[in-house]
Scaffold this motif. Structure first.
Motif, PDB file in Angstrom:
ATOM      1  N   GLU A 116       0.856  -1.190   0.000  1.00 50.34           N
ATOM      2  CA  GLU A 116       0.000   0.000   0.000  1.00 50.34           C
ATOM      3  C   GLU A 116       0.888   1.234   0.000  1.00 50.34           C
ATOM      4  OE1 GLU A 116      -3.406   2.267   2.700  1.00 50.34           O
ATOM      5  OE2 GLU A 116      -2.737   0.249   3.253  1.00 50.34           O
ATOM      6  N   PHE A 117       0.767   2.041  -1.045  1.00 51.86           N
ATOM      7  CA  PHE A 117       1.564   3.251  -1.174  1.00 51.86           C
ATOM      8  C   PHE A 117       0.839   4.410  -0.508  1.00 51.86           C
ATOM      9  CE2 PHE A 117       2.681   0.380  -4.593  1.00 51.86           C
ATOM     10  CZ  PHE A 117       4.055   0.327  -4.455  1.00 51.86           C
ATOM     11  N   VAL A 155       2.391  11.152   2.185  1.00 50.66           N
ATOM     12  CA  VAL A 155       2.242  10.860   3.619  1.00 50.66           C
ATOM     13  C   VAL A 155       3.499  10.216   4.194  1.00 50.66           C
ATOM     14  CG1 VAL A 155       0.914   9.607   5.356  1.00 50.66           C
ATOM     15  CG2 VAL A 155      -0.252  10.628   3.381  1.00 50.66           C
ATOM     16  N   GLY A 156       3.976   9.167   3.543  1.00 47.10           N
ATOM     17  CA  GLY A 156       5.124   8.463   4.078  1.00 47.10           C
ATOM     18  C   GLY A 156       5.489   7.250   3.245  1.00 47.10           C
ATOM     19  N   LYS A 157       6.335   6.411   3.814  1.00 49.60           N
ATOM     20  CA  LYS A 157       6.788   5.212   3.119  1.00 49.60           C
ATOM     21  C   LYS A 157       5.631   4.228   2.926  1.00 49.60           C
ATOM     22  CE  LYS A 157      11.484   5.343   5.086  1.00 49.60           C
ATOM     23  NZ  LYS A 157      12.447   4.587   5.933  1.00 49.60           N
ATOM     24  N   GLU A 196       3.861   8.574  -6.193  1.00 50.56           N
ATOM     25  CA  GLU A 196       4.199   9.902  -5.682  1.00 50.56           C
ATOM     26  C   GLU A 196       4.057  10.975  -6.760  1.00 50.56           C
ATOM     27  OE1 GLU A 196       4.839  11.099  -2.792  1.00 50.56           O
ATOM     28  OE2 GLU A 196       5.062   9.288  -1.586  1.00 50.56           O
ATOM     29  N   ILE A 197       4.520  10.693  -7.972  1.00 49.15           N
ATOM     30  CA  ILE A 197       4.559  11.728  -9.001  1.00 49.15           C
ATOM     31  C   ILE A 197       3.302  11.797  -9.847  1.00 49.15           C
ATOM     32  CG2 ILE A 197       7.067  11.593  -9.124  1.00 49.15           C
ATOM     33  CD1 ILE A 197       6.782  10.087 -11.757  1.00 49.15           C
ATOM     34  N   ALA A 198       2.559  10.676  -9.924  1.00 45.57           N
ATOM     35  CA  ALA A 198       1.423  10.674 -10.843  1.00 45.57           C
ATOM     36  C   ALA A 198       0.141  10.175 -10.217  1.00 45.57           C
ATOM     37  CB  ALA A 198       1.760   9.825 -12.080  1.00 45.57           C
ATOM     38  N   GLY A 199       0.247   9.236  -9.284  1.00 43.82           N
ATOM     39  CA  GLY A 199      -0.966   8.592  -8.796  1.00 43.82           C
ATOM     40  C   GLY A 199      -1.500   7.637  -9.843  1.00 43.82           C
ATOM     41  N   ARG A 200      -2.442   6.860  -9.449  1.00 40.55           N
ATOM     42  CA  ARG A 200      -3.007   5.871 -10.354  1.00 40.55           C
ATOM     43  C   ARG A 200      -4.393   6.320 -10.785  1.00 40.55           C
ATOM     44  NH1 ARG A 200      -4.600  -0.253  -8.508  1.00 40.55           N
ATOM     45  NH2 ARG A 200      -5.139  -1.116 -10.552  1.00 40.55           N
ATOM     46  N   GLN A 201      -4.615   6.376 -12.087  1.00 36.39           N
ATOM     47  CA  GLN A 201      -5.901   6.802 -12.610  1.00 36.39           C
ATOM     48  C   GLN A 201      -6.696   5.576 -13.050  1.00 36.39           C
ATOM     49  OE1 GLN A 201      -6.553  10.066 -12.342  1.00 36.39           O
ATOM     50  NE2 GLN A 201      -4.492  10.240 -11.485  1.00 36.39           N
ATOM     51  N   THR A 202      -7.741   5.273 -12.336  1.00 39.14           N
ATOM     52  CA  THR A 202      -8.541   4.113 -12.690  1.00 39.14           C
ATOM     53  C   THR A 202      -9.960   4.294 -12.194  1.00 39.14           C
ATOM     54  OG1 THR A 202      -8.704   1.701 -12.536  1.00 39.14           O
ATOM     55  CG2 THR A 202      -7.928   2.866 -10.572  1.00 39.14           C
TER      56      THR A 202
END
Length: 237
Positions: free
Chosen positions: A80-81, A85-87, A122-128
């Protein structure tokens, strides 16, 4: 330098493309550096406790006793990313406590996702727009049937699967392990997996790196040590 290609599967727009040799080098370096720093020397197998310690250095939390059944049949690992927020957090099914080889493969597989894919979130996120029940867009849910032999079509799983093998069975060390077997049996190239010599190679790697025979067989095949023999593949193929 990482090459990027269009991502037509997981909604990132573009995604990293790695050649096998790049992943071999990357994860062997990580394993060797960790072991050398912790023990002052490098030897395999990468023990289960060392593997857990190694992963804990890169994540917010490692849950080795997780109930992953709410996420679907066959899910044995979860990363889980947590962008912004964090690691990442990693969870491994409690069912794997009774099978150390599978637990080790799954732990290494999830680390592959952490190391290779965290920055994408982090840079894009997931689009779904379509996810299985209980699944979150910022999670990767891994099933046993893709843990060792994921198709390249699912690039994330293929990369994490390759990373797992490269971490637990570094390429240069595997070649050193099989060299005495080659010499003893007169092997000069790839041999069939189900031949006597193929089984000897699989057994040697499975014992040396504390992995399943299936995992050893896949790794040896990827490295070109198992497969269709050439004319000089073995004196006794």
């Amino acid at each position: 330098m990482v090459k990027y290609v269009p991502d037509r599967m997981h909604g990132f727009g573009e995604r990293p493309h790695f050649e096998p040799r790049e992943l071999d080098s990357m994860f062997e370096h990580l394993a060797v550096a960790f072991l050398k720093k912790k023990h002052g020397t490098v030897s395999f197998p990468f023990t289960t406790e060392d593997l857990k310690t190694f992963i804990e250095q890169h994540v917010e939390d490692l849950d080795q006793y997780a109930d992953l059944t709410p996420y679907g049949t066959g899910v044995e690992g979860l990363t889980e990313f947590r962008p912004g927020v964090g690691k990442p957090k990693v969870a491994v099914s409690v069912a794997l406590q009774s099978n150390e080889n599978r637990q080790r493969t799954t732990l290494a597989h999830e680390f592959g996702h952490v190391h290779l894919h965290a920055y994408l979130f982090e840079i894009a996120g997931r689009q779904t727009s379509a996810l299985p029940p209980n699944n979150k867009a910022n999670g990767i849910y891994c099933k046993r049937d893709t843990m060792l032999t994921a198709s390249k079509v699912d690039w994330r799983e293929w990369q994490a699967s390759y990373a797992s093998s490269a971490l637990l069975m570094p390429a240069s060390y595997v070649r050193k392990t099989v060299a005495p077997v080659h010499e003893r049996l007169g092997i000069f190239g790839a041999v069939l997996p189900d031949s006597q010599h193929g089984r000897a190679l699989v057994d040697a790697v499975a014992v040396e790196y504390r992995v399943s025979k299936d995992a050893a067989r896949v790794r040896l095949s990827v490295l070109g040590l198992l497969g269709q023999p050439s004319g000089t593949g073995s004196l006794f193929a």
